[in-house]
Motif scaffolding. Sequence first.
Motif: not given
Length: 76
Positions: A20-30, A32-39, A51-56, A60-64
Amino acid sequence: MFYGVRSVFKGGFYLSMGGGLVINMHGIGPGIYSAFGYTSCSFLCFNMEYKQALGIASSMIISPYAIRMGLSFFVN
């Protein structure tokens, strides 16, 4: 903003992956993400997730990432 698939395992643990769309303070771009958790749910639901995302964005590469924990009421 992502769309993904979640695989749930015994004991309330899960893994998620998607794109999807990765958003951080350096911008917005396409990206992927992965997450793990417990409920865990009874009357109160407890959830924790990493949750960790990786986008462009902006050539530049962003990784919020996000660490979430929460409680909610389960009403059926």
